[in-house]
Scaffold this motif. Structure first.
Motif, PDB file in Angstrom:
ATOM      1  N   ASN A 175       0.852  -1.178   0.000  1.00  0.00           N
ATOM      2  CA  ASN A 175       0.000   0.000   0.000  1.00  0.00           C
ATOM      3  C   ASN A 175       0.893   1.234   0.000  1.00  0.00           C
ATOM      4  N   SER A 176       0.330   2.357  -0.256  1.00  0.00           N
ATOM      5  CA  SER A 176       1.076   3.603  -0.306  1.00  0.00           C
ATOM      6  C   SER A 176       0.141   4.746   0.062  1.00  0.00           C
ATOM      7  N   PRO A 177       0.659   5.832   0.612  1.00  0.00           N
ATOM      8  CA  PRO A 177      -0.191   6.992   0.865  1.00  0.00           C
ATOM      9  C   PRO A 177      -0.605   7.677  -0.441  1.00  0.00           C
ATOM     10  N   TYR A 178       0.029   7.307  -1.549  1.00  0.00           N
ATOM     11  CA  TYR A 178      -0.310   7.859  -2.857  1.00  0.00           C
ATOM     12  C   TYR A 178      -1.241   6.897  -3.569  1.00  0.00           C
ATOM     13  N   TYR A 179      -2.448   7.358  -3.921  1.00  0.00           N
ATOM     14  CA  TYR A 179      -3.481   6.495  -4.469  1.00  0.00           C
ATOM     15  C   TYR A 179      -3.010   5.718  -5.706  1.00  0.00           C
ATOM     16  N   ASP A 180      -2.251   6.346  -6.580  1.00  0.00           N
ATOM     17  CA  ASP A 180      -1.832   5.673  -7.810  1.00  0.00           C
ATOM     18  C   ASP A 180      -0.811   4.562  -7.550  1.00  0.00           C
ATOM     19  N   GLN A 181      -0.311   4.431  -6.316  1.00  0.00           N
ATOM     20  CA  GLN A 181       0.642   3.375  -5.980  1.00  0.00           C
ATOM     21  C   GLN A 181       0.034   2.337  -5.033  1.00  0.00           C
ATOM     22  N   CYS A 182      -1.266   2.454  -4.750  1.00  0.00           N
ATOM     23  CA  CYS A 182      -1.952   1.478  -3.904  1.00  0.00           C
ATOM     24  C   CYS A 182      -2.240   0.213  -4.707  1.00  0.00           C
ATOM     25  N   CYS A 183      -2.707  -0.801  -4.029  1.00  0.00           N
ATOM     26  CA  CYS A 183      -3.107  -2.052  -4.677  1.00  0.00           C
ATOM     27  C   CYS A 183      -1.947  -2.640  -5.468  1.00  0.00           C
ATOM     28  N   ALA A 184      -0.828  -2.805  -4.813  1.00  0.00           N
ATOM     29  CA  ALA A 184       0.359  -3.348  -5.467  1.00  0.00           C
ATOM     30  C   ALA A 184       0.855  -4.572  -4.699  1.00  0.00           C
ATOM     31  N   GLY A 185       1.854  -5.200  -5.236  1.00  0.00           N
ATOM     32  CA  GLY A 185       2.451  -6.364  -4.592  1.00  0.00           C
ATOM     33  C   GLY A 185       1.636  -7.619  -4.820  1.00  0.00           C
ATOM     34  N   ASP A 186       1.808  -8.593  -3.947  1.00  0.00           N
ATOM     35  CA  ASP A 186       1.088  -9.856  -4.059  1.00  0.00           C
ATOM     36  C   ASP A 186      -0.410  -9.636  -3.917  1.00  0.00           C
ATOM     37  N   VAL A 187      -1.189 -10.479  -4.593  1.00  0.00           N
ATOM     38  CA  VAL A 187      -2.647 -10.358  -4.599  1.00  0.00           C
ATOM     39  C   VAL A 187      -3.260 -11.657  -4.105  1.00  0.00           C
ATOM     40  N   LEU A 188      -4.226 -11.546  -3.205  1.00  0.00           N
ATOM     41  CA  LEU A 188      -5.012 -12.689  -2.733  1.00  0.00           C
ATOM     42  C   LEU A 188      -6.410 -12.529  -3.293  1.00  0.00           C
ATOM     43  N   GLU A 189      -6.835 -13.483  -4.135  1.00  0.00           N
ATOM     44  CA  GLU A 189      -8.153 -13.424  -4.763  1.00  0.00           C
ATOM     45  C   GLU A 189      -9.163 -14.175  -3.909  1.00  0.00           C
ATOM     46  N   VAL A 190     -10.338 -13.577  -3.718  1.00  0.00           N
ATOM     47  CA  VAL A 190     -11.421 -14.183  -2.933  1.00  0.00           C
ATOM     48  C   VAL A 190     -12.585 -14.477  -3.879  1.00  0.00           C
ATOM     49  N   LEU A 191     -12.904 -15.748  -4.025  1.00  0.00           N
ATOM     50  CA  LEU A 191     -13.984 -16.171  -4.915  1.00  0.00           C
ATOM     51  C   LEU A 191     -15.342 -16.004  -4.247  1.00  0.00           C
ATOM     52  N   PRO A 192     -16.405 -15.848  -5.037  1.00  0.00           N
ATOM     53  CA  PRO A 192     -17.758 -15.763  -4.467  1.00  0.00           C
ATOM     54  C   PRO A 192     -18.079 -17.021  -3.658  1.00  0.00           C
ATOM     55  N   GLY A 193     -18.708 -16.834  -2.499  1.00  0.00           N
ATOM     56  CA  GLY A 193     -19.103 -17.957  -1.656  1.00  0.00           C
ATOM     57  C   GLY A 193     -17.989 -18.534  -0.807  1.00  0.00           C
ATOM     58  N   SER A 194     -16.803 -17.948  -0.825  1.00  0.00           N
ATOM     59  CA  SER A 194     -15.685 -18.458  -0.019  1.00  0.00           C
ATOM     60  C   SER A 194     -15.972 -18.292   1.460  1.00  0.00           C
ATOM     61  N   ASP A 195     -15.576 -19.280   2.240  1.00  0.00           N
ATOM     62  CA  ASP A 195     -15.670 -19.226   3.696  1.00  0.00           C
ATOM     63  C   ASP A 195     -14.339 -19.724   4.233  1.00  0.00           C
ATOM     64  N   VAL A 196     -13.467 -18.795   4.573  1.00  0.00           N
ATOM     65  CA  VAL A 196     -12.102 -19.130   4.965  1.00  0.00           C
ATOM     66  C   VAL A 196     -11.859 -18.634   6.386  1.00  0.00           C
ATOM     67  N   PRO A 197     -11.879 -19.525   7.384  1.00  0.00           N
ATOM     68  CA  PRO A 197     -11.702 -19.086   8.765  1.00  0.00           C
ATOM     69  C   PRO A 197     -10.257 -18.717   9.113  1.00  0.00           C
ATOM     70  N   TYR A 198      -9.309 -19.074   8.239  1.00  0.00           N
ATOM     71  CA  TYR A 198      -7.898 -18.765   8.469  1.00  0.00           C
ATOM     72  C   TYR A 198      -7.299 -18.184   7.198  1.00  0.00           C
ATOM     73  N   MET A 199      -6.437 -17.191   7.348  1.00  0.00           N
ATOM     74  CA  MET A 199      -5.759 -16.614   6.187  1.00  0.00           C
ATOM     75  C   MET A 199      -4.802 -17.656   5.615  1.00  0.00           C
ATOM     76  N   PRO A 200      -4.630 -17.670   4.294  1.00  0.00           N
ATOM     77  CA  PRO A 200      -3.647 -18.585   3.703  1.00  0.00           C
ATOM     78  C   PRO A 200      -2.249 -18.294   4.233  1.00  0.00           C
ATOM     79  N   LYS A 201      -1.402 -19.286   4.187  1.00  0.00           N
ATOM     80  CA  LYS A 201      -0.025 -19.159   4.692  1.00  0.00           C
ATOM     81  C   LYS A 201       0.653 -17.935   4.063  1.00  0.00           C
ATOM     82  N   GLY A 202       1.265 -17.135   4.904  1.00  0.00           N
ATOM     83  CA  GLY A 202       1.983 -15.956   4.455  1.00  0.00           C
ATOM     84  C   GLY A 202       1.146 -14.690   4.347  1.00  0.00           C
TER      85      GLY A 202
END
Length: 83
Positions: free
Chosen positions: A23-50
């Motif tokens: 993340n960044s305080p500058y909007y145009d630099q937000c949403c960067a780095g690794d991405v975790l995708e969440v599918l519709p209907g997902s029920d995940v009680p624990y975050m994936p490793k890392g």
């Protein structure tokens, strides 16, 4: 960051949310780095490793809600995000 309506992975299916590692305080630099995708209907009680404590920004798709908890196993304080 993508708009809520633009959340689609490379195979074209719909996503409910994307969480980003950088993340960044500058909007145009937000949403960067690794991405975790969440599918519709997902029920995940624990975050994936890392990913525990790593997500710094997120985008939630249209007609979706993402609920997160402050502790593992859906315990602690919760917060719900929508588009």
């Amino acid at each position: 960051c993508p708009t809520a309506a633009d959340l689609r992975p490379t195979n074209g299916t719909r996503l409910c949310a994307q969480l980003y590692a950088d993340n960044s305080p500058y909007y145009d630099q937000c949403c960067a780095g690794d991405v975790l995708e969440v599918l519709p209907g997902s029920d995940v009680p624990y975050m994936p490793k890392g990913w525990s404590g790593r997500a710094s920004s997120l985008v939630v798709g249209t007609r979706c809600e993402l609920t997160v908890w402050s502790r593992k196993g859906k315990k602690g304080t919760s917060r719900t995000f929508s588009a």
